[in-house]
Structure formats: C-alpha cells, structure tokens
Design a protein around this motif. Structure first.
Motif, PDB file in Angstrom:
ATOM      1  N   THR A   1     -18.977 -12.319  -0.178  1.00 24.59           N
ATOM      2  CA  THR A   1     -19.150 -11.405  -1.303  1.00 24.59           C
ATOM      3  C   THR A   1     -18.293 -11.878  -2.470  1.00 24.59           C
ATOM      4  OG1 THR A   1     -17.290  -9.959  -0.710  1.00 24.59           O
ATOM      5  CG2 THR A   1     -19.417  -9.485   0.325  1.00 24.59           C
TER       6      THR A   1
ATOM      7  N   GLY B   1     -16.918  -4.910  -0.689  1.00 23.80           N
ATOM      8  CA  GLY B   1     -17.665  -6.112  -0.351  1.00 23.80           C
ATOM      9  C   GLY B   1     -18.618  -5.821   0.794  1.00 23.80           C
TER      10      GLY B   1
ATOM     11  N   THR C   1     -14.571 -12.416   1.691  1.00 22.58           N
ATOM     12  CA  THR C   1     -14.750 -11.461   0.595  1.00 22.58           C
ATOM     13  C   THR C   1     -13.837 -11.851  -0.565  1.00 22.58           C
ATOM     14  OG1 THR C   1     -13.053  -9.897   1.349  1.00 22.58           O
ATOM     15  CG2 THR C   1     -15.266  -9.667   2.286  1.00 22.58           C
TER      16      THR C   1
ATOM     17  N   ASP D   1     -13.913  -8.040  -4.848  1.00 20.67           N
ATOM     18  CA  ASP D   1     -14.757  -6.841  -4.828  1.00 20.67           C
ATOM     19  C   ASP D   1     -13.972  -5.632  -5.327  1.00 20.67           C
ATOM     20  OD1 ASP D   1     -17.139  -8.070  -3.650  1.00 20.67           O
ATOM     21  OD2 ASP D   1     -15.893  -8.315  -1.864  1.00 20.67           O
TER      22      ASP D   1
END
Length: 602
Positions: free
Chosen positions: A351, A358, A376, A379
């Motif tokens: 992400t 995420g 991730t 986010d």
C-alpha cells in the motif's frame, strides 16, 4: 463474379444467444442486409435450385437451408426480427474457393468488419455488440488500434474473448504510443461499460462461464452519470479472465461483482489489471469464491482500492493499492463458519498513501485470513491531516483469525513534501478475537504497535521492531517488551539471561518444590525500600515500629536477627493492617538490628 454458398453452418444460426452462439428458431424468417443497423437489404438471393428468392425460412429444427447470396457478396447481416442482427459468412462454393470478410475468420472477428470505425467520435456500440453476438464460443472479437465510443453497455457472451492490441496502464501526457480503448460517450446510459450476464439475465441455456477480456483499456473520462462501473457481473458467472486490462475514470467501480437471485460470481482470474482514478472502489467483490488476483493495482479511487467481502479460498499475489480515498484494502463481510467456507492468502501485497488504513480487516466468521510479506507505506493520509488513529495494518472487531507473517510500515508525507506525517500507527488491533503478528519493522508517527486492550488474544512475535516520528527524525524502540496474550507453554527448559515481571507470578503446581531454584548458589532477591516486602530495622529499648502500607490482616511477618547487640531476647511481631507492624524483643535492653520478610497466604 460468382455467387457464394450460405447456410447449414453453426455460424449461420441467428435470432437469440444460446451458450454464446446464435440460434435460429424453427420457422424463423431471415432477411439479409449490408449493415448491422440500417443499410440495404439484399433481395437478389437464390435457393439451392437457383430459384430467385428474397428471404430464407429456417426448417423445423432451426437449420438454415442452403442458399446463394448476391453476386460477389461473401458476408451479410442476418435479421430474424430480433433486437440485433448477426454476421453470416459465406462458406465453400460449388465453383471453388472459400472466402470470408476481410480481416476475419470464423473464430476471429474484427469489429471493423462489422461496421465499427474506431475514430474516437463514431458510436460503435451496435457494431461491437454485433461482432460479440456473432462470435462462436472459444472465438475472439478483435479491436484494432483506435478509440471506440459507446453509448450503452457491451455484453460479452460466454466463451467469447474481447481482445485489443494493448492496454495503457495510465494516460501519460505526450505519449505517442497509439491507444486502443473503449470510451463511453457523455450520453452513455447503463450501469457498466462492459457487462457479463448470468444464465438468468442472459437467457443462456447453460451456466455463464469463460468470458475473457484481454489487452483492453476502458476510459470513462467523459462519463458524468454516477455509478457507472468499468466491468460488472451479477449472478453465477464462472471462470472469467481479465488480463492486461485497464479501467480509468469511470464513476463507479473499476471491477464490480454482486449477487443475482442469491447466486454469486465464482472462480475469476485477474492478471495485470489496473484501476485508475475511478469514482468508487477500485475492485469490489461480494462473496467471490476462488478468485486469484495477480499483479493488480488500484490507484486514486474514490473509496477503497480493494473492497473484498468474503472471498473464500482465494489469493492476492503481488498487488498494489495506492492513493485511494478510503482504505487500501478492506477485508470485510461475513466469511461464514461452515465446511464450505475458507480464508484468503495475501502475499507480497503493498500500500502507499491511502486516505485511511493501508489494510483494514473487520471480517467475521471462522476462516483464517493469512498475510505474508506485507509492505505498507505512508497510509492514513486523512486528507493530508494525518492522525485519525489510522494504521498501516489495522484489525477492528475481526472475529476471523488474522495471521500476519512479515509486516513493515514506513511513514511519510506527500511526494512534494507537504501535508502531515502518517500513519499514526504501524499496526493497531481493537476488539479482535485472535490476531498474531510474527515479525516486522513498524515505523509510524505515534506508535509502531498499538493494542487497544480489548482484544481477546493478540500475539506479538519476538522479531518486531519499532520507530516513532518522521523518517528523518525518529526515536528507535528496536527491542520493546515481547507481549504474549494467553498462556505460554514451553516444553522442556526456558533459558533466559535475565528477566523481570511487573505483574503477579502464579505457580499452581502442588508439589513441595513448586518453585525450584535449581542449582547451588541460586536464591531469591527482594527489593527493599518504603512499603517493601523485606527490610531491616534497629530495636530501641527492645522494640521498633516499621511503617508499611502493604501489610494486611493476613500478612505473615517473619523476623530474624541481622546483627546482635545488647541483651538478646526472643522476637515477636504485631500488625496494624494497611499502616505498620511492630517487632518486640523479650529483652528491654535488646538493641539488635533485625531483619524481616512479609509473606501472604496464596
């Protein structure tokens, strides 16, 4: 020139779609035309005996009798009074040779042979749909380079492939690569640019299956009506394949599946599918069993990148979700509890800069959701404000077991250096039944790891490190305490170089050696000080009172002489619960230093 023979072939069956083919009703009257819509009727026909005719009637089995078309004509549009016409090709003639429309063979139909223009202006809906309707199962409807405008949904029959030359992952300014796309007009009316129909809505004689889209881009930039999806399927539609497909700027979802009369799509395969800046979720799957997502991406979507509500026995491998307004991945819905239920494996997925979490897992049910090698990044953007209790990976109220192997989180701001650092947390769990995170590196703005304290079991692996703050100025928490929820059972010996506990140890073994210090030289050390459970005091006139609020009515006070002085006597103790205890010698001239230890009954 010569007349060419028509009839008595599967490709000549028209009227209504059946299993992806066109079938002719018994007794249907067929007329023949120069175009898929409008055009000129061909009336210069001959039957098998060379008798002039203007139309053809199917026999009682729905077979089209042999007949001859106008001089030099190798293909015509057959009309049986239905909603559309179907392309009929000539086959071998009695005077030699086989000819087909230019650019087409029986299982490879060029939409331009059916009247499509592809000039980015002309409405090509009828022509493309006619080619799709005429294609045999297992055949391909081909879109040469061009811009194909549509005003209504295109429906791909079962077993038919819609193929373009290529799909551009994104629209790149100044790119000279010729594009091949389907672009709905501003006047478009419908719920999706491309639809797959099940046997209920499609009228197919068997299940709807094996639809394919390959190397096609859908560009919805001119659509303004809300809720228009790129690709939509409802009902029992199986084994669909999307490969090298891009959907951009439609107002609904990029790819959307949903139920129809209690039945759901099943067993899809999506490879290299890009969804770019659509109005709703990038990909929305509702109860999609056996789906496989490989190298798919959702970017800039108006809700979540991937919205997955029960995808039993499914896989997502190497997929990306970036810059979406909602969550990057939302794993939700009821995943059921029966033997037909199943979990999902997410491997190598990532992400970046999604507005919320995420990953957000709030699914219910019993199947296991497994996440391996999850990355991730940045986010919890939250419209640029950061905060909001968002995390790179969040579990909220999940009753499914959530198993996470290797998880990383890296915070940040927008690409231009503006907006706030996010996410707040690398990993966060609230109100879950069972979550286990084995290893990872969690760097976030507020905390790498966050346990809301209301999880039934939350297991944290030994190899998880944390950092807090921005990427250039951070605080390392590389070796935080290891938290294990529930009981830890170790078979054999547990060896630790040192250890501490800020809670109560409870040894429930009933043997006399429930606590065994094991080797010579081992012992017990108890911290001394104010209100401690061990200490020393000096008798004055044979007595001393020790202030200690930890004393209870049941406390056992064990006394001994630490250093003798004066006339020695026997020692005894009295208590005032919650306040103090007094040590008294039987000798009023005893001035010894006495030691004491406080015990409580179990």
């Amino acid at each position: 020139m010569a007349r060419y023979e028509f009839g008595r072939g599967l490709a000549d069956y028209v009227v209504r779609p059946t299993d992806g083919l066109w079938a002719v009703a018994p007794g249907a009257v067929l007329t023949f035309w120069s175009a898929a819509d409008g055009g000129t009727q061909y009336t210069d026909l001959q039957d098998a005996l060379s008798t002039p005719i203007t139309q053809v009637t199917a026999d009682d089995q729905g077979l089209v009798p042999t007949f001859y078309g106008p001089d030099g004509v190798v293909g015509m549009w057959a009309d049986a009074g239905g909603v559309s016409r179907a392309w009929m090709e000539a086959h071998t003639t009695g005077t030699g040779g086989t000819e087909t429309p230019p650019g087409s063979v029986r299982d490879w139909l060029n939409v331009k042979d059916y009247g499509a223009v592809g000039d980015n202006v002309t409405d090509d809906t009828v022509s493309i749909q006619a080619a799709l309707n005429s294609c045999v199962m297992g055949g391909i409807v081909y879109l040469p380079v061009g811009g194909y405008r549509t005003s209504a949904p295109l429906t791909i029959p079962p077993g038919v492939t819609l193929m373009g030359t290529h799909s551009n992952l994104m629209a790149v300014p100044g790119l000279t690569d010729p594009q091949c796309y389907i672009k709905p007009l501003a006047s478009f009316v419908g719920d999706a640019v491309i639809s797959f129909l099940d046997e209920i809505d499609g009228g197919y004689a068997t299940i709807s299956a094996e639809h394919r889209i390959v190397s096609v881009m859908i560009d919805g930039a001119d659509v303004t009506t809300p809720g228009v999806d790129g690709v939509r399927a409802a009902g029992n539609i199986q084994n669909v394949q999307l490969r090298d497909v891009t959907v951009r700027r439609v107002t609904g979802a990029g790819v959307h599946t949903e139920p129809n009369e209690g039945k759901f799509p099943y067993s899809w395969r999506l490879q290299r599918v890009m969804v770019d800046n659509v109005g709703w979720h990038g990909m929305a799957f509702e109860v999609m069993t056996d789906i496989t997502l490989m190298d798919c991406q959702a970017i800039g979507c108006g809700a979540s990148g991937f919205e997955i509500a029960n995808a039993a026995n499914s896989h997502a491998v190497g997929c990306r979700s970036e810059w979406n307004v909602g969550n990057g991945w939302h794993i939700t819905g009821d995943w059921a509890t029966g033997t037909g239920s199943g979990g999902m494996l997410f491997s190598g997925c990532s992400t970046d800069r999604n507005g919320a979490n995420g990953f957000l897992v709030d699914a219910t049910g019993n199947p296991v959701l497994q996440f391996e090698n999850i990355h991730t990044r940045r986010d919890g953007r939250n419209n640029g404000a950061g905060g909001g209790n968002y995390a790179g990976f969040a579990c909220a109220g999940a009753t499914v077991p959530v198993i996470v192997g290797l998880l990383t989180c890296y915070p940040g701001v927008d690409d231009d250096g503006t907006q706030e650092n996010s996410p707040a947390y690398g990993f966060r769990a609230t109100g879950c039944t069972y979550v286990s995170v084995d290893a990872g590196f969690l760097h976030a703005d507020t905390a790498g790891w966050s346990d809301a304290g209301d999880n039934t079991i939350l297991r944290r692996g030994l190899n998880i490190a944390e950092r807090v703050g921005t990427t250039d100025v951070f605080v390392d928490q590389l070796a935080p305490p290891t938290d294990v929820g529930g009981n830890l059972t170790v078979a054999g010996y547990l060896a630790a170089a040192s250890g501490q506990s800020n809670g109560v140890w409870n040894i429930w073994d009933a043997s006399p050696k429930a606590l065994n210090l094991g080797s010579a030289g081992g012992g017990i050390a108890v911290k001394e000080g104010a209100n401690a459970r061990m200490g020393v005091a000096t008798l004055v006139g044979g007595t001393v009172t020790v202030a200690n609020t930890s004393v209870t009515a049941n406390t056992r006070v064990a006394t001994f002489r630490q250093a003798a002085n004066g006339t020695l006597g026997h020692l005894s103790a009295t208590k005032v619960a919650g306040t103090s205890f007094t040590i008294t010698s039987s000798s009023a001239t005893d001035t010894s230093v006495v030691g004491w230890v406080l015990y409580e009954p179990a």
